[in-house]
Design an enzyme around this catalytic site. Structure first.
Site, PDB file in Angstrom:
ATOM      1  N   LYS A 124      83.907 -10.810 -22.008  1.00  0.00           N
ATOM      2  CA  LYS A 124      85.161 -11.642 -21.594  1.00  0.00           C
ATOM      3  C   LYS A 124      86.239 -10.634 -20.978  1.00  0.00           C
ATOM      4  CE  LYS A 124      84.199 -14.664 -25.622  1.00  0.00           C
ATOM      5  NZ  LYS A 124      84.271 -15.716 -24.822  1.00  0.00           N
ATOM      6  N   ARG A 156      75.539 -21.465 -28.693  1.00  0.00           N
ATOM      7  CA  ARG A 156      74.463 -22.577 -28.638  1.00  0.00           C
ATOM      8  C   ARG A 156      73.227 -22.185 -29.095  1.00  0.00           C
ATOM      9  NH1 ARG A 156      76.116 -23.964 -22.859  1.00  0.00           N
ATOM     10  NH2 ARG A 156      78.117 -23.154 -23.769  1.00  0.00           N
TER      11      ARG A 156
END
Length: 497
Positions: free
Chosen positions: A263, A337
């Site tokens: 990130k 996920r």
């Protein structure tokens, strides 16, 4: 926080001993002639207190009133949302003088929803985080007294609201903690402490147990961190064992660097909030232990860090999930996920009535809905309607998003059964479509809380959402179940045994 509920008219409120008195007044004048009603009438007549919800008028030592400070707060139409706006404004203003005991009185009859709104808003406005401060300054307000026309009539709603506050504040507490004060092991310890509550049990699985279960997707995310993963299983049994449970699955990434798909540095500190889904499950169980509704609930929390070391998963890696489906990792920052899909597969063993997962899953949902409503995806219309209604009732709102099969096209890959990401377009939907592959055996809903779980900027901190929504859904379900003939028969059979 000590909450009290009392029967108080405006006349009785004038004699209530407290550091600050907040009077919630709807539009229009009261026929009463007591000191508080007179102050309200005069303020309205002079135009000093408008009808818009949240408008305030501060008074110091008004005549014939015991409280040294009085805040007249307009609640407009008197609806729960207006009450919330008024209480947030009034408590924020009252905090300036560091009161210890605050009374909040309705100048007109209040219903259950308005009282719940007032209790939760007062707690929100006075909440203070202190866990990692060397010289903590806790909330100055120690006691909140709520005055209504008939306390006995609203006792149940009040107790539920107080329990909801306890759940929301537990969720805030753990979500606000930095990653080194909220590791997977620490989060598991917090969950185990909840087993001291009535009808709550907790089991914690470690890396060996998770590997034995075949949770290859969950394990793959955790393998880049020195902190060992934990899989938390919470159970609340408020109904006979025969009743199928509601299963809540909370994403518990205690810190998310993005992994190899790193990130940007800016605002990466906020990735401590990537376990807000897990925190909300803890908060729900905290409240269930106080309210004790007649239903069964299971909470599943896969928790780990998403970090970078020589063992971390890489773009292009193919892993095998608990369901047996293989997954190509195209982006290691789409890790939530991966841990959720194994937890959803695990949920099947409980033969659930419904499954709801809660996750700070996608930035795309923030773009779509901002910080007002959580994204709701559901495979079942009745479940979607129930969650939407719970959101409206609790003022913890969500918005239903699509699950058309065409959105799954981007998840196709030449090298595995499914890819973990599609393109940028419709990112919140494609993430939900990925999860849906692991939910074929039960009604399922997914709440993407990436935009609602915390605030940035000067007000940076966790919101505790969607604890209120989830509790509203569960309590409504419990009431509906308790009223059904099948439930009555089951309770009679349980008593006979």
């Amino acid at each position: 926080m000590d909450f009290q509920l009392k029967t108080l008219s405006t006349a009785q409120a004038a004699t209530e001993k407290c550091d600050a008195l907040i009077v919630l007044a709807a539009a229009g004048n009261s026929p009463s002639k007591d000191p508080i009603a007179t102050l309200l009438a005069e303020a309205r007549k002079a135009g000093d207190l408008g009808d818009k919800a949240g408008k305030l008028l501060a008074l110091y030592r008004p005549p014939r009133v015991a409280a040294p400070r009085v805040l007249l707060a307009s609640v407009g139409d008197g609806k729960p949302a207006s009450v919330r706006a008024a209480v947030l404004a009034a408590v924020a203003a009252a905090k300036a003088t560091d009161p210890k005991r605050v009374a909040i009185v309705f100048a007109q009859p209040a219903d259950a929803e308005s009282l719940r709104s007032a209790v939760i808003a007062a707690a929100d406005a006075s909440y203070v985080y202190t866990a990692t401060k060397s010289k903590p300054e806790p909330r100055s307000i120690r006691q909140l007294v709520f005055g209504v026309a008939d306390a006995a009539d609203l006792r149940e709603a009040f107790d539920e609201a107080a329990a909801t506050v306890a759940g929301i504040e537990l969720a805030k507490e753990w979500a606000n903690r930095p990653g080194n004060h909220c590791t997977p092991s620490m989060l598991a310890d917090a969950a185990q402490k909840l087993s001291a509550l009535p009808q709550v049990k907790c089991e914690v699985l470690g890396p060996k147990e998770v590997q034995k279960l075949g949770m290859g997707a969950f394990g793959a995310v955790a393998q880049g961190s020195a902190e060992p993963l934990r899989f938390i299983v919470l159970r609340y049994q408020g109904a006979p064992k025969e009743q199928a449970p509601v299963v809540l699955v909370g994403k518990g990434i205690t810190f998310d660097t993005g992994g190899v798909s790193l990130k940007p540095a800016a605002e990466m500190d906020e990735m401590k909030f990537d376990m807000c889904g897990a925190a909300s499950v803890l908060g729900v169980f905290r409240a269930l232990g106080d309210i004790r509704p007649a239903l069964n609930v299971v909470g599943l929390i896969p928790t780990c860090e998403n970090m970078n070391d020589g063992r971390a998963i890489k773009p292009g890696d193919v892993i095998t999930s608990m369901s047996g489906q293989t997954i190509e990792i195209l982006n290691t920052d789409a890790e939530g996920r991966l841990i959720l899909c194994d937890a959803l597969s695990y949920a099947k063993r409980f033969d659930p009535a419904v499954v709801v997962d809660i996750a700070t899953l996608t930035g795309a949902c923030v773009v779509a809905l901002g910080g007002v409503r959580s994204g709701l995806f559901a495979s079942d219309d009745a479940l979607a309607d129930a969650l939407l209604a719970a959101g409206e009732e609790s003022q913890d709102r969500c918005w239903r998003m699509p699950l058309d099969e065409e959105y799954a096209e981007g998840l196709k890959t030449n090298f595995a059964d499914v890819a973990n990401v599609a393109g940028r377009a419709g990112g919140a939907v494609t993430a939900a479509k990925f999860l849906q592959r692991f939910t074929g055996d039960f009604p399922w809903a997914h709440l993407d809380i990436a935009g609602t779980a915390w605030k940035s900027g000067a007000a940076k901190g966790a919101t505790g959402r969607p604890v209120g929504l989830l509790l509203s859904y569960l309590l409504t379900r419990a009431r509906q179940g308790a009223a059904s003939p099948a439930a009555r028969k089951a309770r009679k059979a349980a008593k006979a045994r």
